[in-house]
Structure formats: C-alpha cells, structure tokens
Design a protein around this motif. Structure first.
Motif, PDB file in Angstrom:
ATOM      1  N   THR A 443       1.437  21.222  -3.799  1.00  0.00           N
ATOM      2  CA  THR A 443       1.683  20.474  -2.564  1.00  0.00           C
ATOM      3  C   THR A 443       0.651  19.379  -2.374  1.00  0.00           C
ATOM      4  OG1 THR A 443       2.585  22.486  -1.564  1.00  0.00           O
ATOM      5  CG2 THR A 443       1.993  20.692  -0.078  1.00  0.00           C
ATOM      6  N   GLU A 444      -0.594  19.678  -2.685  1.00  0.00           N
ATOM      7  CA  GLU A 444      -1.648  18.672  -2.544  1.00  0.00           C
ATOM      8  C   GLU A 444      -1.412  17.486  -3.467  1.00  0.00           C
ATOM      9  OE1 GLU A 444      -5.279  16.538  -3.350  1.00  0.00           O
ATOM     10  OE2 GLU A 444      -4.290  17.881  -4.772  1.00  0.00           O
ATOM     11  N   ARG A 445      -0.928  17.775  -4.684  1.00  0.00           N
ATOM     12  CA  ARG A 445      -0.742  16.704  -5.657  1.00  0.00           C
ATOM     13  C   ARG A 445       0.514  15.887  -5.388  1.00  0.00           C
ATOM     14  NH1 ARG A 445      -1.552  17.908 -11.913  1.00  0.00           N
ATOM     15  NH2 ARG A 445      -3.675  17.838 -11.093  1.00  0.00           N
ATOM     16  N   TRP A 446       1.612  16.541  -5.026  1.00  0.00           N
ATOM     17  CA  TRP A 446       2.900  15.856  -4.938  1.00  0.00           C
ATOM     18  C   TRP A 446       3.337  15.531  -3.517  1.00  0.00           C
ATOM     19  CZ3 TRP A 446       4.268  13.874  -9.325  1.00  0.00           C
ATOM     20  CH2 TRP A 446       3.905  14.501 -10.521  1.00  0.00           C
ATOM     21  N   ILE A 447       2.656  16.053  -2.510  1.00  0.00           N
ATOM     22  CA  ILE A 447       3.008  15.744  -1.125  1.00  0.00           C
ATOM     23  C   ILE A 447       1.822  15.156  -0.381  1.00  0.00           C
ATOM     24  CG2 ILE A 447       3.657  16.766   1.095  1.00  0.00           C
ATOM     25  CD1 ILE A 447       5.471  18.667  -0.324  1.00  0.00           C
ATOM     26  N   ASP A 448       0.673  15.811  -0.463  1.00  0.00           N
ATOM     27  CA  ASP A 448      -0.490  15.377   0.294  1.00  0.00           C
ATOM     28  C   ASP A 448      -1.001  14.017  -0.180  1.00  0.00           C
ATOM     29  OD1 ASP A 448      -2.096  15.838   2.410  1.00  0.00           O
ATOM     30  OD2 ASP A 448      -3.517  17.124   1.385  1.00  0.00           O
ATOM     31  N   GLN A 449      -1.267  13.892  -1.467  1.00  0.00           N
ATOM     32  CA  GLN A 449      -1.756  12.625  -1.991  1.00  0.00           C
ATOM     33  C   GLN A 449      -0.758  11.478  -1.808  1.00  0.00           C
ATOM     34  OE1 GLN A 449      -3.368  12.809  -5.972  1.00  0.00           O
ATOM     35  NE2 GLN A 449      -4.193  14.859  -5.641  1.00  0.00           N
ATOM     36  N   PRO A 450       0.522  11.674  -2.138  1.00  0.00           N
ATOM     37  CA  PRO A 450       1.479  10.583  -1.888  1.00  0.00           C
ATOM     38  C   PRO A 450       1.579  10.189  -0.416  1.00  0.00           C
ATOM     39  CG  PRO A 450       2.402  12.145  -3.440  1.00  0.00           C
ATOM     40  CD  PRO A 450       1.150  12.762  -2.915  1.00  0.00           C
ATOM     41  N   SER A 451       1.352  11.127   0.501  1.00  0.00           N
ATOM     42  CA  SER A 451       1.389  10.782   1.920  1.00  0.00           C
ATOM     43  C   SER A 451       0.269   9.808   2.265  1.00  0.00           C
ATOM     44  CB  SER A 451       1.268  12.046   2.773  1.00  0.00           C
ATOM     45  OG  SER A 451       2.348  12.924   2.547  1.00  0.00           O
ATOM     46  N   VAL A 452      -0.909  10.051   1.714  1.00  0.00           N
ATOM     47  CA  VAL A 452      -2.022   9.129   1.931  1.00  0.00           C
ATOM     48  C   VAL A 452      -1.710   7.773   1.311  1.00  0.00           C
ATOM     49  CG1 VAL A 452      -4.458   8.709   1.447  1.00  0.00           C
ATOM     50  CG2 VAL A 452      -3.686  11.007   2.045  1.00  0.00           C
ATOM     51  N   THR A 453      -1.153   7.783   0.090  1.00  0.00           N
ATOM     52  CA  THR A 453      -0.814   6.529  -0.583  1.00  0.00           C
ATOM     53  C   THR A 453       0.231   5.751   0.201  1.00  0.00           C
ATOM     54  OG1 THR A 453      -1.292   7.574  -2.717  1.00  0.00           O
ATOM     55  CG2 THR A 453      -0.008   5.534  -2.748  1.00  0.00           C
ATOM     56  N   PHE A 454       1.236   6.455   0.707  1.00  0.00           N
ATOM     57  CA  PHE A 454       2.275   5.778   1.484  1.00  0.00           C
ATOM     58  C   PHE A 454       1.709   5.178   2.761  1.00  0.00           C
ATOM     59  CE2 PHE A 454       5.426   5.883   4.908  1.00  0.00           C
ATOM     60  CZ  PHE A 454       6.423   5.086   4.362  1.00  0.00           C
ATOM     61  N   ALA A 455       0.829   5.909   3.429  1.00  0.00           N
ATOM     62  CA  ALA A 455       0.229   5.382   4.658  1.00  0.00           C
ATOM     63  C   ALA A 455      -0.559   4.113   4.379  1.00  0.00           C
ATOM     64  CB  ALA A 455      -0.674   6.444   5.293  1.00  0.00           C
ATOM     65  N   ARG A 456      -1.298   4.089   3.281  1.00  0.00           N
ATOM     66  CA  ARG A 456      -2.052   2.878   2.921  1.00  0.00           C
ATOM     67  C   ARG A 456      -1.105   1.741   2.570  1.00  0.00           C
ATOM     68  NH1 ARG A 456      -5.883   3.770  -1.727  1.00  0.00           N
ATOM     69  NH2 ARG A 456      -6.681   1.765  -1.015  1.00  0.00           N
ATOM     70  N   TRP A 457      -0.029   2.060   1.815  1.00  0.00           N
ATOM     71  CA  TRP A 457       0.936   1.025   1.454  1.00  0.00           C
ATOM     72  C   TRP A 457       1.609   0.459   2.700  1.00  0.00           C
ATOM     73  CZ3 TRP A 457       6.172   1.028   2.481  1.00  0.00           C
ATOM     74  CH2 TRP A 457       6.917  -0.004   1.898  1.00  0.00           C
ATOM     75  N   PHE A 458       1.991   1.326   3.616  1.00  0.00           N
ATOM     76  CA  PHE A 458       2.655   0.873   4.832  1.00  0.00           C
ATOM     77  C   PHE A 458       1.740  -0.036   5.643  1.00  0.00           C
ATOM     78  CE2 PHE A 458       3.810   1.382   9.316  1.00  0.00           C
ATOM     79  CZ  PHE A 458       5.162   1.091   9.277  1.00  0.00           C
TER      80      PHE A 458
END
Length: 522
Positions: A443-458
């Motif tokens: 979950t940390e690798r495939w959900i948690d980290q992408p959530s941070v990446t998406f927030a930065r991208w947004f």
C-alpha cells in the motif's frame, strides 16, 4: 581439425530463469516489507518524530489486535479472572494505548506541517512562508483523503464477499447491504460524506465512521486540524515576539480544548512545540560561544522532570475508559481508579468522552518528555522505528480489514487443536503481523507514494501560470528569491524538494520511497 568449427555451442539457460530471478528479488524480505532503500537514516533534530509516529501506528495495531483477545477495559485485578501479567500498567502502555497513540499522531502532524513556515517566519521570509502555506493547503486534502478512498475500494469488495462482522468491532451488520448496487451507493455516499470539507467533524468516532476503512475516522480530524494550524500560521505571521506568538498559539489550543475540539488543540500543541524547539535551537546557537560549560550533573537534573513526565504519560496511556458503551457494568479499574477524579467539569472542557481528557495529556506528556531528553530519542531514531515510520500511515489504514477477514478463519483452524487462549493469541499474532506489514508495504508503494506524487503534480499543474510568470522575472530578482528558499539544515526530507512535510498520524525518512508516509495517522 578446426577447433572452432567442432566446438560445441555453449548452452544458455532458458529465458524463464531471468524471470525467476526477478521473482526471487520481488519476494526478498527487504522488498516484501519495503525495507530496501527506504531507511536512509540521517541524524537530525526531528528524525525522532518519524520513528515515534511509527511506534504510535504499531500501538494502534496492538490495540486492535490484542483488544480482540482480552477485555482491554479490565486492568489487572479488576475481576478475579483478570490476573494476567499483560494487564499490569507496565504492559498496558504498550498494547492498550491506542487512543493515546492517536493523540500522538495529531501532535506530530501539527509539528510537521508548521515547522517549515515557522522557520521561514523566523528568517523574515514572509513571502516564501505564504507560498509554502498555499502549496501545503493545495496538497493536504489529496495527501490525506486519496489513500483512504483507494484503500476503501478493496474494502468495498471485501464487504460484499467476506463476512467481516464475525471478527469483532471492525464491521457491523447494518453496514452490509442486501445487494451490490445498494452497497455501491452506500460506498459512494459514505465516501462523499467522509471526504467533504464542508461537513463539520463529529466529536465521536462512531458518528463519523467510514466502514470501508474503519480506522480512517481520524482523517477528517487531521484535515480540520491542518486547516486550523494554517490559519494560526497566518495569524501569528506578523507577530515578531516569540513569547507573544506562543501565547496566541497556547490560548487558541486551550480554547479549542474548552470547546471539545481536542484534535485541533493537539495540532496547535504540535505547532507550539515546534516553535519552542526552534527557539531552543536558536538560543543554543547564539549563546554557544559565550555559554559556560554545563556540568553533567546539572544536565541530568534538568532532564529529571521530563523523564517523569514521559513515565506518567506512558502510564496514563493504558487507562481504560470509565464506562464502555458496549461492555457490561462498570467495575473498579484497579491501578487507574484515582485518575478518574482528575476529570474537569464539563462546563470547563466539553469533552464528549471523559477518558479522552486523560489520553490527551498522555500523548502530550510522552512527546514533551521525549523532545527534551536525548537518550529517550534514541529509540525512535533507530533504523527499525524509522522503517515503522515509513509504513505508519499504510499500516494504520489496512490492518483492521486484514484482521477482520483472516482472524475468524485462523480461530476456527486453531480451535480444533484444543489450544488455550494464550496459544491462540500467539498463533494469530505470528500469522497476521507479517501479513499486515506486507500489505502495508504494498500500500505504501502503490497507493501512498503515488498519492504524494499526484498531489505535487496537481499543484504544479494548476499553478503553472504563476511558475511561468516567475521565470520572466529579472535575473537578479530570481536569484534573490532562490536565496530565500533554503530552510534550516534539515527539517523534513520533503522540504528539500519544496514538498509539504506530511503528517498523520502520519512519517518516513528521506529518499523518494519515503515521501508518502509523513502525512498522516494516524
């Protein structure tokens, strides 16, 4: 005879073997448990908060797991049957302090999301502080709610396919609908109600329950506490005096506690702790050359009150509630009964749950004690606790569903052997704990980290126009703004890249794989 022509061709392994090697790498324990390249420990003044968040998440897991194997509301000697060593206050602070751990989450979150802005204000860089504040506000909602929704999706399928009510208090019968369509509509409705920023957070977890990720009842409180902290930063940003800033923050925290908003009060307490520690660091740096040498005895004498504060906070963390709504008649809580006399009148502090007052101060005393005693900080600064901090948010979200799904099957398997309660508890713990950590790592690798990446991208996407404007500034102005960007040596790894120090319960040490765990939790 030509040796070149007559030589036999070298046999090559079939193409399946490289894939097997790749599979073996994936199944390596360091990969399964997200240990690889994840704990790049760097000594700093705040790394202990990462580890403390991980310890708090582990306490929540212990609380939910062992609470199903014993009467967690009964300390040692409460009844003639309650005579087990794990019910003593010395051990209850480990496995029965889940509610105090939630308070620790909130204090750490308040510290993490405000220390960057407070540092900038101390440097007089108000423009950089406001930009950082706006950036954090944009990303905060995605950082907190996106993992909850993504974890809730498999929770929806589990609700339809598995009996999650049998294990205990993680799911209730009324939450399972008669058809898949009704369940889907309920999922959409509850998700919308849970993540809506226009709905005031309830003061009781069962009224703001999200059945598809039950432990996420604290996430709206995380978000509202963050908003309160951001507004307080704006309020004190023009106050130059340290004592006056602390007075404003402290009074705001006290008033929030008076109104029963204990989560907002804890966030402000974390902000106040960050301000005090920055002031301590500043005074130590400015008076370093002129300070007289301090004796070891005097230094140890200074630490004694904080060690006692930590010990008392640890003791209070295991206090059971005076009345359990789902339990039988209230009984004397041996070893804790005198603490219930410390409840303030309701008109003074409108706490919906009386014992929350004790858990509130338990979390505060633990953090204050650790913050002022270097040798207490060595445990959360350890590599193991830093790894726990990385997985803290994911572990906090996924463990209730795993326990609810697997524990009934494990119990039926072990019941046939005629094993006692202790053997059953040990079997469940040895089986479920690795699974919880493996799922948390995924979950940390495939959900948690992408959530941070998406927030930065947004954030970069919607602020692109402002970025293009800044590029058109004269070179001298650009250099001036770049000089204002750096912070102190290291506060959070995200800050080095201009990211928001995440909360949460929320924490993981540096590197790109650590980015996801700081928000939260927890």
């Amino acid at each position: 005879m030509d040796p070149v022509k007559d030589s036999k061709p070298i046999r090559r392994f079939p193409a399946i073997f490289p894939s097997l090697r790749q599979v073996s790498r994936v199944l390596h324990p360091k990969v399964l448990f997200a240990w690889e390249n994840s704990v790049q420990y760097r000594a700093s003044n705040t790394s202990w908060l990462d580890g403390l968040r991980g310890i708090a998440a582990l306490q929540v897991y212990f609380f939910h797991f062992f609470g199903l194997h014993t009467h967690w509301g009964n300390p040692y000697g409460a009844t003639p049957e309650d005579v087990y060593i794990h019910q003593l206050p010395l051990f209850r602070g480990i496995w029965a302090a889940g509610s105090a751990a939630v308070c620790i989450f909130f204090v750490i979150s308040g510290f993490a999301i405000t220390i960057k802005c407070l540092t900038l204000l101390r440097k007089g860089q108000h423009l950089a502080c406001y930009e950082s504040l706006a950036s954090s506000l944009i990303r905060r909602g995605f950082r907190l709610y996106l993992p909850v929704v993504l974890v809730g999706i498999p929770g929806f399928f589990l609700m339809r396919t598995v009996d999650m009510v049998e294990a205990g208090t993680f799911s209730f019968e009324f939450e399972r609908k008669n058809s898949t369509m009704e369940q889907l509509l309920d999922f959409v409705h509850r998700t919308d109600a849970h993540i809506s920023p226009f709905t005031y957070a309830e003061t009781h977890e069962f009224r703001d329950r999200y059945p598809y990720a039950p432990s996420a009842w604290t996430i709206p409180m995380e978000y509202y506490g963050s908003i309160v902290s951001y507004l307080t930063i704006l309020f004190v940003s023009r106050i130059p005096a340290f004592k006056l800033r602390c007075a404003v923050i402290g009074f705001s925290s006290l008033y929030a506690l008076h109104r029963g908003c204990w989560w907002a009060s804890l966030f402000l307490n974390g902000m106040l702790l960050a301000e005090v520690m920055l002031e301590q660091r500043h005074r130590a740096a400015t008076s370093e050359k002129h300070a007289a040498p301090t004796s070891r005895a005097r230094h140890m004498f200074y630490q004694i009150p904080f060690v006692l504060m930590f010990a008392f906070g640890y003791y209070m963390g295991g206090v059971p509630p005076k009345v359990l709504p789902f339990d039988f008649h209230p009984i004397p809580r041996v070893g804790y009964q005198w603490l219930y006399t410390l409840y303030p009148p309701f008109w003074m502090f409108e706490m919906q749950e009386d014992t929350r007052w004790l858990w509130y101060w338990s979390g505060m005393f633990i953090i204050i004690g650790i913050s002022q005693v270097p040798w207490l900080r060595r445990v959360p600064e350890s590599t193991f606790c830093q790894w726990l901090g990385k997985l803290s948010f994911s572990l906090y979200l996924v463990h209730p569903a795993i326990i609810a799904v697997l524990k009934p099957h494990l119990d039926r398997f072990i019941d046939g052997s005629g094993a006692g309660k202790g053997v059953k508890c040990a079997f469940d713990f040895i089986t479920l704990t690795p699974i919880c950590f493996i799922v948390a790592a995924v979950t940390e690798r495939w959900i948690d980290q992408p959530s941070v990446t998406f927030a930065r991208w947004f954030e970069k996407r919607i602020t692109r126009q402002e970025t293009e404007k800044s590029i058109e500034l004269p070179l001298g102005r650009q250099l001036e703004m770049e000089e204002q960007a750096p912070l102190v040596e290291r506060i959070w790894p995200e800050e080095e890249e201009g990211k928001e120090p995440s909360d949460a319960l929320l924490g993981s040490p540096g590197s790109s794989q650590r980015r996801a765990s700081h928000d939260r939790i927890s």
